[in-house]
Design a protein around this motif. Structure first.
Motif, short mmCIF file in Angstrom:
data_model
loop_
_atom_site.label_atom_id
_atom_site.label_comp_id
_atom_site.label_asym_id
_atom_site.label_seq_id
_atom_site.Cartn_x
_atom_site.Cartn_y
_atom_site.Cartn_z
N GLY A 275 1.01 -1.07 -0.01
CA GLY A 275 -0.42 -0.04 0.10
C GLY A 275 1.28 0.89 0.31
N VAL A 276 1.76 1.29 0.88
CA VAL A 276 3.26 2.50 0.61
C VAL A 276 3.26 2.57 -0.46
CG1 VAL A 276 5.18 3.19 1.39
CG2 VAL A 276 3.13 2.65 3.10
N VAL A 277 4.39 1.69 -1.08
CA VAL A 277 4.74 1.90 -2.30
C VAL A 277 3.50 1.62 -3.62
CG1 VAL A 277 6.04 0.42 -4.50
CG2 VAL A 277 5.98 0.04 -1.79
N ALA A 278 2.29 1.54 -3.60
CA ALA A 278 0.97 2.24 -4.21
C ALA A 278 0.99 3.61 -4.37
CB ALA A 278 0.33 1.42 -4.37
N ALA A 279 0.93 4.08 -2.83
CA ALA A 279 0.57 5.01 -2.99
C ALA A 279 1.53 6.77 -2.51
CB ALA A 279 0.09 5.27 -1.07
N SER A 280 3.22 6.05 -2.61
CA SER A 280 4.14 6.81 -3.58
C SER A 280 4.55 6.91 -4.92
CB SER A 280 5.40 6.31 -2.29
OG SER A 280 6.32 7.68 -2.34
N PRO A 281 4.50 7.70 -5.86
CA PRO A 281 5.02 7.84 -6.70
C PRO A 281 6.77 7.88 -6.84
CG PRO A 281 3.51 9.90 -6.58
CD PRO A 281 3.57 9.10 -5.28
N ALA A 282 7.08 8.53 -5.73
CA ALA A 282 8.89 7.62 -5.94
C ALA A 282 9.22 6.27 -5.43
CB ALA A 282 9.39 8.90 -4.71
N LEU A 283 8.43 5.71 -4.31
CA LEU A 283 8.47 3.99 -4.78
C LEU A 283 7.88 3.11 -5.59
CD1 LEU A 283 7.96 3.87 -0.77
CD2 LEU A 283 9.98 4.41 -2.11
N SER A 284 7.16 3.84 -6.42
CA SER A 284 6.13 2.74 -7.17
C SER A 284 6.67 3.40 -8.67
CB SER A 284 4.91 3.58 -6.98
OG SER A 284 3.87 3.98 -7.70
N GLN A 285 7.59 4.36 -8.77
CA GLN A 285 7.96 4.54 -10.35
C GLN A 285 7.09 5.60 -10.91
OE1 GLN A 285 11.21 4.17 -10.78
NE2 GLN A 285 11.49 3.76 -8.80
N GLU A 286 5.97 5.83 -10.96
CA GLU A 286 5.38 6.67 -10.95
C GLU A 286 5.35 8.03 -11.24
OE1 GLU A 286 1.41 6.10 -9.54
OE2 GLU A 286 1.52 3.91 -9.71
N PRO A 287 5.25 8.64 -12.31
CA PRO A 287 5.93 10.24 -12.29
C PRO A 287 5.42 10.96 -11.20
CG PRO A 287 5.09 9.49 -14.21
CD PRO A 287 4.90 8.04 -13.25
N ALA A 288 5.31 11.97 -10.63
CA ALA A 288 4.83 12.81 -9.81
C ALA A 288 4.34 13.56 -10.48
CB ALA A 288 5.63 13.35 -8.88
N MET A 289 3.26 14.31 -10.56
CA MET A 289 2.25 15.45 -11.39
C MET A 289 3.29 17.14 -11.16
SD MET A 289 0.23 16.27 -13.03
CE MET A 289 -1.23 15.22 -13.11
N SER A 290 4.01 17.12 -12.20
CA SER A 290 4.77 18.21 -12.05
C SER A 290 3.76 19.46 -12.08
CB SER A 290 5.45 18.90 -13.28
OG SER A 290 6.10 19.63 -13.17
N ARG A 291 3.63 20.26 -11.04
CA ARG A 291 2.61 22.06 -11.13
C ARG A 291 3.66 22.97 -11.49
NH1 ARG A 291 2.66 25.50 -6.68
NH2 ARG A 291 4.14 25.01 -5.60
N LEU A 292 5.10 23.11 -11.38
CA LEU A 292 5.49 24.41 -11.98
C LEU A 292 6.34 23.91 -13.17
CD1 LEU A 292 7.72 24.93 -8.63
CD2 LEU A 292 4.92 25.92 -9.15
N TYR A 293 6.72 23.11 -13.80
CA TYR A 293 7.08 22.69 -15.16
C TYR A 293 6.44 23.71 -16.59
CZ TYR A 293 9.41 20.27 -19.40
OH TYR A 293 9.48 20.09 -20.26
N PRO A 294 4.91 23.26 -16.19
CA PRO A 294 3.88 23.78 -16.72
C PRO A 294 4.60 25.73 -17.11
CG PRO A 294 3.18 22.15 -15.94
CD PRO A 294 4.17 22.27 -15.47
N ILE A 295 4.44 25.93 -16.27
CA ILE A 295 4.57 27.85 -16.24
C ILE A 295 5.48 27.42 -16.30
CG2 ILE A 295 4.53 29.40 -14.46
CD1 ILE A 295 3.19 27.81 -12.25
N PHE A 296 6.99 27.13 -16.11
CA PHE A 296 8.07 27.86 -17.09
C PHE A 296 8.28 27.62 -18.13
CE2 PHE A 296 12.94 27.94 -17.18
CZ PHE A 296 13.61 28.96 -17.02
N MET A 297 7.74 26.71 -18.95
CA MET A 297 7.73 26.40 -20.19
C MET A 297 6.70 27.31 -20.56
SD MET A 297 9.91 23.45 -20.64
CE MET A 297 9.42 23.80 -22.38
#
Length: 176
Positions: free
Chosen positions: A20-42
């Motif tokens: 459950g911890v692995v599934a809930a954590s993008p860093a542990l599950s290798q799922e990319p985290a949703m970027s919030r700032l990158y699209p603004i800078f792009m």
């Protein structure tokens, strides 16, 4: 015949909890985290590709601090001063191919690595690898710090060719 492994209730519950911890954590599950700032800078980069100064400035606070010289010149302070600096840059840049290779976000801060590559109206080709940090206040950039080797910029503006080392550094895939 004995089993290769056996699970008791405690081991099974511990394993289920860890899953459950692995599934809930993008860093542990290798799922990319949703970027919030990158699209603004792009959006800033896209605006500057068109030398749309107001398109850049819409993404910064009125009290922006822009440290665009790696510390060898004073910071540009305020949106009006940033506008003036960009207005001074735009007429001498024919085209630009500014891009990011890597970035990371942490709360209201974005760390980046990229290249500011452009062609001057006088014909010189300039490519400046850099790293930097953006600090955001809400959706707006309030402090922008860039770190680069000004000797590379000066040499290329003086007409020196791009080195093989520099070409290798800037030939990386862009961030997504």
């Amino acid at each position: 015949m004995s089993p290769l492994f056996s699970l008791d209730r405690r081991t099974l519950l511990a394993a289920a909890g860890a899953a459950g911890v692995v599934a809930a954590s993008p860093a542990l599950s290798q799922e990319p985290a949703m970027s919030r700032l990158y699209p603004i800078f792009m959006a800033v980069i896209e605006a500057w590709h068109h030398q749309d100064i107001e398109g850049v400035l819409v993404h910064v606070t009125d009290d922006i601090i822009w440290r665009n010289s790696s510390g060898y010149a004073p910071a540009i302070r305020g949106k009006d001063a940033m506008r003036k600096a960009l207005q001074g840059m735009a007429p001498i840049i024919k085209t630009n191919k500014w891009r990011l290779f890597d970035y990371a976000e942490n709360n209201d801060r974005m760390f980046m690595e990229g290249v500011d590559e452009f062609w001057l109206t006088t014909g010189e080709h300039v490519a400046i690898p850099y790293a930097g940090t953006l600090e955001f206040r809400g959706p707006l950039i309030c402090e922008w710090r860039e770190y680069f080797d000004g000797r590379i910029s000066a040499a290329m503006k003086a007409g020196q060719p791009m080195t093989a080392e520099l070409q290798e550094m800037i030939s990386r895939p862009v961030a997504r």
